[in-house]
Design an enzyme around this catalytic site. Structure first.
Site, PDB file in Angstrom:
ATOM      1  N   HIS A   1      57.223  17.735  11.688  1.00  0.00           N
ATOM      2  CA  HIS A   1      57.623  18.664  10.626  1.00  0.00           C
ATOM      3  C   HIS A   1      58.517  19.794  11.100  1.00  0.00           C
ATOM      4  O   HIS A   1      58.807  20.701  10.314  1.00  0.00           O
ATOM      5  CB  HIS A   1      56.398  19.302   9.972  1.00  0.00           C
TER       6      HIS A   1
ATOM      7  N   LYS B   1      58.889  31.825   0.479  1.00  0.00           N
ATOM      8  CA  LYS B   1      58.542  30.949   1.605  1.00  0.00           C
ATOM      9  C   LYS B   1      58.046  31.839   2.729  1.00  0.00           C
ATOM     10  O   LYS B   1      58.115  33.072   2.622  1.00  0.00           O
ATOM     11  CB  LYS B   1      59.757  30.138   2.061  1.00  0.00           C
ATOM     12  N   ARG B   2      57.512  31.221   3.816  1.00  0.00           N
ATOM     13  CA  ARG B   2      57.143  32.032   4.966  1.00  0.00           C
ATOM     14  C   ARG B   2      58.352  32.834   5.437  1.00  0.00           C
ATOM     15  O   ARG B   2      59.495  32.393   5.289  1.00  0.00           O
ATOM     16  CB  ARG B   2      56.638  31.133   6.106  1.00  0.00           C
TER      17      ARG B   2
ATOM     18  N   LYS C   1      64.802  31.054   8.273  1.00  0.00           N
ATOM     19  CA  LYS C   1      64.872  30.941   6.815  1.00  0.00           C
ATOM     20  C   LYS C   1      65.781  32.026   6.220  1.00  0.00           C
ATOM     21  O   LYS C   1      66.178  31.964   5.078  1.00  0.00           O
ATOM     22  CB  LYS C   1      63.480  31.006   6.205  1.00  0.00           C
TER      23      LYS C   1
ATOM     24  N   THR D   1      60.180  22.015   0.555  1.00  0.00           N
ATOM     25  CA  THR D   1      59.656  21.347  -0.633  1.00  0.00           C
ATOM     26  C   THR D   1      59.758  22.304  -1.824  1.00  0.00           C
ATOM     27  O   THR D   1      59.867  21.870  -2.963  1.00  0.00           O
ATOM     28  CB  THR D   1      58.183  20.922  -0.441  1.00  0.00           C
TER      29      THR D   1
ATOM     30  N   LYS E   1      60.869  21.858  -5.931  1.00  0.00           N
ATOM     31  CA  LYS E   1      60.126  22.380  -7.082  1.00  0.00           C
ATOM     32  C   LYS E   1      61.060  23.192  -7.987  1.00  0.00           C
ATOM     33  O   LYS E   1      61.011  23.091  -9.208  1.00  0.00           O
ATOM     34  CB  LYS E   1      58.954  23.249  -6.617  1.00  0.00           C
TER      35      LYS E   1
HETATM   36  C1  26V Z   1      52.589  25.063  13.938  1.00  0.00           C
HETATM   37  C2  26V Z   1      51.522  25.794  14.349  1.00  0.00           C
HETATM   38  C3  26V Z   1      51.441  26.124  15.768  1.00  0.00           C
HETATM   39  C4  26V Z   1      50.118  26.647  16.151  1.00  0.00           C
HETATM   40  C5  26V Z   1      49.539  27.594  15.159  1.00  0.00           C
HETATM   41  C6  26V Z   1      49.395  26.999  13.796  1.00  0.00           C
HETATM   42  C7  26V Z   1      50.554  26.201  13.412  1.00  0.00           C
HETATM   43  C8  26V Z   1      50.707  25.837  12.106  1.00  0.00           C
HETATM   44  C9  26V Z   1      51.781  25.096  11.712  1.00  0.00           C
HETATM   45  C10 26V Z   1      52.740  24.721  12.624  1.00  0.00           C
HETATM   46  C11 26V Z   1      53.917  23.907  12.237  1.00  0.00           C
HETATM   47  C12 26V Z   1      54.468  24.260  10.939  1.00  0.00           C
HETATM   48  C13 26V Z   1      55.457  23.246  10.577  1.00  0.00           C
HETATM   49  C14 26V Z   1      55.770  23.266   9.122  1.00  0.00           C
HETATM   50  O1  26V Z   1      55.072  23.787   8.276  1.00  0.00           O
HETATM   51  N1  26V Z   1      56.868  22.641   8.822  1.00  0.00           N
HETATM   52  C15 26V Z   1      57.342  22.542   7.473  1.00  0.00           C
HETATM   53  O2  26V Z   1      56.911  21.280   6.968  1.00  0.00           O
HETATM   54  C16 26V Z   1      57.317  21.098   5.628  1.00  0.00           C
HETATM   55  C17 26V Z   1      56.708  19.801   5.154  1.00  0.00           C
HETATM   56  O3  26V Z   1      57.279  18.728   5.831  1.00  0.00           O
HETATM   57  C18 26V Z   1      58.824  21.113   5.532  1.00  0.00           C
HETATM   58  O4  26V Z   1      59.184  20.989   4.183  1.00  0.00           O
HETATM   59  C19 26V Z   1      59.391  22.410   6.101  1.00  0.00           C
HETATM   60  O5  26V Z   1      60.791  22.353   6.134  1.00  0.00           O
HETATM   61  C20 26V Z   1      58.857  22.629   7.494  1.00  0.00           C
HETATM   62  O6  26V Z   1      59.228  23.915   7.970  1.00  0.00           O
END
Ligand code: 26V
Length: 790
Positions: free
Chosen positions: A348, A527-528, A533, A635, A639
């Site tokens: 992701h 978004k975050r 971003k 995503t 929406k």
């Molecule tokens: C990484 C970590 C690292 C450790 C701490 C907790 C944590 C939580 C999440 C992540 C990775 C986040 C990756 C993410 O959310 N990617 C998003 O995924 C979406 C669904 O595929 C996508 O639409 C977004 O573009 C993408 O940023």
């Protein structure tokens, strides 16, 4: 089911499950009673689905995800069961507002953002397409923190979604596994025996997830951590009360909180424990279920497809090998083959800091046997692919992306561009070795939540125009296209948008005390908060626009409301600064009498699924402005387009495919492409050059530096300005002018309301492909070899 049936069933629950007389019931009681009544209607399809899966010996899909950002469930369940009209009319009969009942439900925020929300959309779609499936994750006591602003700064507070009764879940005390950590690995002949030194219990909690039209329900099974030793009575009797409860408290920490960080790894040991905890419990459950029906574990891949949602459950590879090889005596190489045939992995993000790595030291201390197995997996891979050198363990750390890759038979990206970049960058070597493994599955969103429920006015217009079959077959929205030429339809479309905007304006007035002009363009970025971003690109443009309006207040401006929402990771200092800046800019601009009719800036606190459901239907303009090559998919972009907002965006993630679907004329494209971004970074002083070439940008940055937005504290944003001038890795400056100019084109088009509405309606008509039902069918065909049960 009739209104009377639902009413009766709810009153029964009010009386017998809550012990309340209707005359004394609070909103909470009504909500719980209604939820239990609705839940009763899910149980039969749920049993039916489970029985059909056993009877037909169907393959099951297991979706392992650290996050499920499900939000509220009541309305979703009501809508999917087709009970909305009945539920509304039941409450008309009492003096209770149905909307307030829905509002009473806590928003389950068991996720950070895109990845967790995708998992939640997938659960809805898996049930809708009747694919036998289980979601597996962690039952966090505290979901993502609540965000408040104090003097414009983000303050985090614990989130407490579990304070009331969690009506949707069924506890499964009989389904519990002991999960171990640490300790030695003993050799006994040719066998390795891991003797964990610490143990916790993973206890199952099931939530049924009902699909569209209530025909099928799957299970979301979340694990909570419990102590193996309840309580130290001896210590308690000695008066050591806190110490007596310590083992229990320690064990429970594992499922206490969701990590609020999607950029950097923190609290490393606890996070690794969480990952192993839920992965190991899920795999044991999967094997238990398989062995209850079959004996030959070599057949596991025919009956179980296990999807790893990012690398968080990547330990599934070595853990499954451990279970097969160490515990079931299957030969090591065969165990690896079996595991690989079951496992697949979704990537992701390509952001280097989010690609998980664990130090060998930590892995060896917590999961010593797994570290040995990873070394053997590495050796085996090197032996089988002697010409290349790709290793899972490198310079003392275990790379979880590489581990997931070598242990998976399919690896997928989440948009066409992202999948291509994955092949060219992070997994270039591995892709050369295994070119058949990487596939693309462009993300999607569930039309039930993200159009039908969140936008009832637009949904009923669609129903009236083309019937209601679109909810389960979103591609049928294309049948709207001929109607877009009809003025009556366009007017109705515009009316729907106007109603949603008026609703949002009320909400902002009530919650923020700010008056918005519902005629103005609602321009939304939610978004975050992350540098890639580029919320700071948006706020710089806002400042430049404000300055331009002040210079020439009587020109023909299009009134705008800039709306922001989103959380920053608590440790991400720069992102928090951006939030503070936006709030400061909002305060100054909103108080300016010269521009007050033309420009307003709003930052809504505590962005979550519920707030998204309110904002998206009311948007005119969707901001999707990431540095090209950085947003894996997005995503939210889907929406917005589906709900008839026009996108201003870069060629990044799924924006590329959205633009192809809606047509280049109906999308405001700007900025560098991914290869141009790479080239631009190599230009010395790229930021300074861009600033010199753009008086608008130079003016905006100078205002920030002069303390225009932080009058008492002019140096407050020196670091942001400094970063923009001298480093600007995300190329805010280099894309600024193109963005500013495109925004002025947006202004112009917005002044021609009929043209705008035609474009907006075409966005709705042409985005049916972005249903998560389509995405799930893609996974079933290309990755899981799973089938719908019909
Ligand atoms: C990484 C970590 C690292 C450790 C701490 C907790 C944590 C939580 C999440 C992540 C990775 C986040 C990756 C993410 O959310 N990617 C998003 O995924 C979406 C669904 O595929 C996508 O639409 C977004 O573009 C993408 O940023």
């Amino acid at each position: 089911m009739t209104d009377a049936d639902l009413r009766e069933s709810m009153l029964q629950h009010l009386k017998y499950s809550l012990g309340k007389d209707p005359g004394h019931a609070h909103i909470y009681d009504w909500r719980v009673a209604l939820s239990l009544a609705v839940r009763d209607h899910i149980v039969d399809p749920w049993f039916k689905a489970t029985r059909a899966t056993y009877a037909g010996q169907h393959k099951r899909v297991y979706y392992l995800s650290m996050e499920f950002l499900i939000g509220r469930l009541l309305e979703d369940a009501i809508v999917n069961l087709g009970l909305l009209e009945q539920a509304k009319s039941v409450f008309d009969g009492f003096d209770v507002s149905f909307d307030e009942v829905l509002e009473n439900e806590p928003d389950a925020a068991l996720g950070n953002g895109g990845l967790g929300r995708l998992a939640a959309c997938f659960l809805d779609s898996l049930s809708t397409v009747a694919c036998p499936a289980h979601g597996y994750g962690i039952r966090y006591e505290h979901g993502l923190f609540r965000q408040r602003f104090v003097d414009g700064r983000q303050v985090e507070e614990p989130e407490t979604w579990l304070t009331g009764r969690h009506t949707w879940e069924f506890e499964r005390p009989e389904c519990a596994f002991e999960i171990g950590f640490g300790g030695p690995v003993m050799e006994s002949g040719r066998k390795a025996l891991w003797q964990p030194e610490e143990r916790v219990i993973a206890a199952a909690h099931d939530t049924p997830i009902i699909g569209w039209r209530g025909n099928w329900a799957n299970t979301l099974r979340l694990w909570s951590a419990q102590s193996t030793r309840v309580f130290d009575l001896e210590r308690f009797n000695r008066g050591e009360y806190a110490a007596a409860a310590e083992p229990e408290a320690l064990a429970r920490t594992i499922s206490r909180v969701l990590y609020p960080d999607d950029t950097t790894e923190q609290g490393k040991a606890l996070r690794l424990k969480q990952e192993y905890f839920f992965t190991a419990a899920s795999l044991r459950d999967i094997l238990r279920r398989f062995l209850s029906e079959y004996d030959d574990l070599r057949k596991l891949p025919h009956k179980a497809a296990i999807q790893l949602n990012d690398t968080h459950p990547a330990i599934a590879g070595p853990e499954l090998v451990r279970l097969l090889h160490d515990e079931k005596d299957i030969d090591f190489e065969d165990s690896v083959e079996i595991a690989r045939a079951c496992l697949s992995y979704t990537n992701h993000t390509l952001m280097p800091e989010a690609l998980e790595r664990w130090s060998e030291g930590l892995m060896g201390a917590l999961l010593p046997r797994h570290l040995q197995l990873i070394e053997r997996i590495d050796e085996l891979h090197a032996r089988q692919n002697p010409s290349r050198k790709v290793t899972v363990i490198e310079n003392g750390s275990v790379k979880m992306g590489e581990l997931s890759f070598v242990m998976a038979h399919r690896i997928n990206g989440v948009s066409a561009l992202h999948t291509d970049l994955m092949k060219q960058t992070v997994f270039a070597e591995l892709n050369r070795l295994h070119p058949e493994r990487i596939v693309n599955e462009t993300n999607g969103v569930t039309p039930r939540r993200w159009l039908l429920s969140c936008n009832p006015v637009l949904s009923s217009l669609i129903d009236k125009t083309i019937g209601n079959d679109w909810v389960g077959h979103l591609e049928r929205l294309s049948e709207l296209e001929p109607h877009v030429d009809d003025t009556g339809f366009r007017d109705a479309f515009a009316d729907a948008k106007a109603k949603n905007k008026a609703g949002l304006a009320h909400f902002v007035r009530d919650t923020e005390g700010l008056q918005l002009d519902p005629e103005a363009m609602f321009d939304i970025q939610i978004k975050r908060i992350h540098e890639y971003k580029r919320q700071h690109l948006n706020i710089l443009e806002t400042i430049a626009l404000w300055r331009a309006i002040r210079d020439n207040p009587n020109a023909d401006w299009s009134p705008r409301v800039k709306i922001f929402a989103g959380k920053a990771a608590p440790g991400y200092v720069f992102a928090k600064k951006i939030i503070h800046l936006i709030n400061d800019v909002a305060r100054i601009i909103n108080a300016d009498p010269v521009t007050s009719k033309l420009l307003k800036v709003v930052y809504l606190p505590n962005y979550n699924v519920t707030l998204a459901e309110r904002l998206i239907p009311a948007a005119d303009l969707s901001e999707q402005i990431s540095t090209a090559g950085k947003e894996a998919s997005g995503t939210g972009n889907m929406k917005f387009a589906l709900n008839g907002a026009l996108t201003i965006g870069t060629l990044d993630g799924a924006n590329v495919e959205i633009r192809e679907c809606v047509g280049a004329d109906n999308f405001f494209l700007f900025g560098m492409t991914a290869p141009e971004v790479v080239a631009r970074r190599a230009v010395p002083d790229h930021a300074r050059k861009a600033i010199d070439a753009s008086p608008e940008l130079a003016g905006a940055i100078a205002d920030i530096e002069r303390g225009v937005f932080s009058p008492g504290d002019p140096g407050r944003y020196a670091d942001i300005a400094e970063n923009l001038r001298w480093s600007d890795y995300f190329l805010v400056c280099s894309d600024f002018q193109a963005y500013y100019d495109k925004q002025r084109e947006v202004d112009q088009v917005f002044r021609d309301r009929d043209r705008w509405m035609r474009m907006a309606a075409l966005n709705t008509a042409r985005t049916g492909w972005f249903s998560s039902d389509r995405t799930i069918r893609g996974y079933m065909a290309d990755i899981w070899s799973a089938h719908s049960v019909t």
